[in-house]
Design a protein around this motif. Structure first.
Motif, PDB file in Angstrom:
ATOM      1  N   GLY A 100      60.545  62.770  82.994  1.00  0.00           N
ATOM      2  CA  GLY A 100      60.158  61.296  82.689  1.00  0.00           C
ATOM      3  C   GLY A 100      62.119  61.255  82.788  1.00  0.00           C
ATOM      4  O   GLY A 100      62.538  61.503  82.191  1.00  0.00           O
ATOM      5  N   ALA A 101      62.389  60.368  83.966  1.00  0.00           N
ATOM      6  CA  ALA A 101      63.182  59.224  84.594  1.00  0.00           C
ATOM      7  C   ALA A 101      63.057  57.839  83.687  1.00  0.00           C
ATOM      8  O   ALA A 101      63.680  57.470  84.037  1.00  0.00           O
ATOM      9  N   GLY A 102      62.754  57.444  82.496  1.00  0.00           N
ATOM     10  CA  GLY A 102      62.295  56.357  82.246  1.00  0.00           C
ATOM     11  C   GLY A 102      63.406  56.463  80.757  1.00  0.00           C
ATOM     12  O   GLY A 102      64.687  57.381  81.242  1.00  0.00           O
ATOM     13  N   PRO A 103      63.615  55.541  80.599  1.00  0.00           N
ATOM     14  CA  PRO A 103      65.291  55.172  79.560  1.00  0.00           C
ATOM     15  C   PRO A 103      65.671  56.187  78.571  1.00  0.00           C
ATOM     16  O   PRO A 103      66.751  56.564  78.933  1.00  0.00           O
ATOM     17  N   VAL A 104      64.737  57.136  77.804  1.00  0.00           N
ATOM     18  CA  VAL A 104      64.561  58.266  76.959  1.00  0.00           C
ATOM     19  C   VAL A 104      65.282  59.613  78.216  1.00  0.00           C
ATOM     20  O   VAL A 104      66.199  60.101  78.074  1.00  0.00           O
ATOM     21  N   THR A 133      58.108  60.591  89.365  1.00  0.00           N
ATOM     22  CA  THR A 133      57.507  59.549  90.443  1.00  0.00           C
ATOM     23  C   THR A 133      57.513  58.457  91.196  1.00  0.00           C
ATOM     24  O   THR A 133      57.286  57.606  92.140  1.00  0.00           O
ATOM     25  N   VAL A 134      57.782  57.864  90.366  1.00  0.00           N
ATOM     26  CA  VAL A 134      58.575  56.400  90.462  1.00  0.00           C
ATOM     27  C   VAL A 134      59.851  56.247  91.357  1.00  0.00           C
ATOM     28  O   VAL A 134      60.801  56.797  90.859  1.00  0.00           O
ATOM     29  N   ILE A 156      62.752  66.983  91.413  1.00  0.00           N
ATOM     30  CA  ILE A 156      61.392  67.277  90.969  1.00  0.00           C
ATOM     31  C   ILE A 156      59.993  65.755  90.940  1.00  0.00           C
ATOM     32  O   ILE A 156      59.887  65.438  90.529  1.00  0.00           O
ATOM     33  N   ASP A 157      59.307  65.617  92.529  1.00  0.00           N
ATOM     34  CA  ASP A 157      57.747  64.486  92.375  1.00  0.00           C
ATOM     35  C   ASP A 157      56.278  65.035  92.277  1.00  0.00           C
ATOM     36  O   ASP A 157      55.714  65.710  92.786  1.00  0.00           O
TER      37      ASP A 157
END
Length: 390
Positions: A193-197, A218-219, A235-236
């Protein structure tokens, strides 16, 4: 005052509610100058956290100016600009004295509910269900901050809201997630996960000395942020086998540490594991386990599994892999107060990017429901929403 309120699953509204008032000598009232929508707020939006009530004010990433104090000799003064950690701390219990601020034993006024759920009370949290105290949150024009003489930090001179807003949650959360990996230098760390956290976990792992940082995402917008934050490999998960790619990148050794920065909002990814996870969701009311299962599988024997991603209830965990591989698992809500001063120093030294994450800004809480939807659905390139109210 205006505030963003929860009225049920996928029902967020901007309501007019009563202004907060002082209830205790340790309280302060702040006029919110900036607040943000957090990925954890989506757990509430999706109905994944129990004990929410219609009309609850949301938001746990906020800061502002003190406009009223509960006592003339309060540590904080009218006019102080303060950053408010998302967890509330008494400063007096054994947990607080140990620096374990997220499990403060006295700040959760509904502690008996937490005892029934978890065995022991946990800290009170802003805007995050009655299980954590039922305190109104900071996606509002004003907020009552209880026990304000302990956790909040006065903003250093010369620092803007944009510089420090994310000290309320996601920067310390990402940093703690990386710190739990026991990085000494030269390690390979994989971040789901490369969201905010995840964005701050990647930056923190780099600061702490990781040599290779693998981001699983993936986004497209989040992949770009991961690269900017310092990820050496992407890695997607929708087009690649995560486990095989990590083995390839590490020459068969596996990641030294893995970080689940997603938690119960995980998508059922492509592949057998994702299919099994999706079926379980339909049959048993467990939270989404795919990311955690994938991380446990990908870490090397003797490695560390760090879980800053939020889970609020039962999850099926592969204890066989944990035991047989000799893994260490570390998790917990973030002990924000512990990190405020050292992370502020990193910001002042220019070692952390605090602004690239923000894709959407607003000065009007009435836009909140639409921005919640955009953040949840990842539309319009939405990676982080911030409200600058003053």
């Amino acid at each position: 005052m205006k505030a963003l309120c929860w009225h049920g699953t996928n029902d967020i509204r901007c309501d007019t509610v009563d202004d907060p008032t002082i209830e205790d000598a340790r309280d302060v009232i702040i006029k919110v100058t900036s607040c943000a929508i957090c990925g954890s707020d989506l757990h509430l939006m999706d109905g994944l956290m129990p004990t929410m009530k219609s009309g609850d004010v949301l938001g746990h990433e906020f800061m502002g100016e003190v406009v009223e104090v509960g006592s003339p000799d309060h540590k904080l003064k009218i006019g102080d600009r303060i950053v408010v950690p998302f967890n509330i701390n008494c400063g007096e219990c054994r947990m607080c004295k140990m620096g374990l601020y997220s499990v403060c034993q006295r700040s959760n006024r509904n502690g008996e509910m937490a005892v029934k759920q978890f065995g022991y009370p946990t800290a009170g949290l802003f805007g995050y269900s009655h299980l954590t105290g039922g305190y109104w949150g900071g996606q509002a024009e004003y907020v009552r901050v209880p026990m304000a003489d302990v956790a909040p930090m006065v903003v250093p001179e010369g620092m803007t809201d944009d510089d420090v807003l994310f000290l309320t949650d996601i920067f310390p959360t990402g940093y703690q997630g990386a710190e739990q990996c026991e990085i000494k230098g030269g390690e390979t760390v994989a971040v789901w996960g490369a969201g905010p956290v995840g964005y701050f976990a990647i930056q923190s792992a780099k600061i702490l000395g990781a040599e290779r940082i693998i981001a699983i995402e993936t986004v497209p917008e989040r992949i770009a942020l991961a690269r900017k934050a310092g990820a050496t490999h992407i890695i997607d998960f929708k087009t690649e086998d995560v486990f095989e790619r990590i083995k390839e990148i590490t020459h068969g050794e596996g990641a030294d540490a893995v970080i689940d920065a997603v938690g119960m909002e995980a998508d059922a990814a492509h592949g057998q594991g994702g299919i099994i996870s999706a079926i379980k969701e339909k049959v048993v009311p467990l939270q989404r386990e795919y990311v955690l299962a994938s991380a446990i599988r990908a870490v090397r024997p003797g490695g560390v599994v760090s879980v800053p991603g939020v889970y609020g209830g039962p999850v099926a965990v592969d204890m066989g892999s944990i035991v047989q591989k000799g893994l260490t698992m570390r998790s917990g809500q973030t002990h924000v107060k512990r990190y405020l001063e050292p992370l502020t120093k990193l910001i002042q030294e220019g070692k952390v990017d605090m602004t690239s994450l923000v894709s959407h800004k607003s000065t009007d809480l009435r836009e909140g429901p639409d921005l919640y939807k955009a953040f949840k659905e990842k539309t319009d390139g939405c990676t982080k929403v911030v409200f600058n109210l003053a």
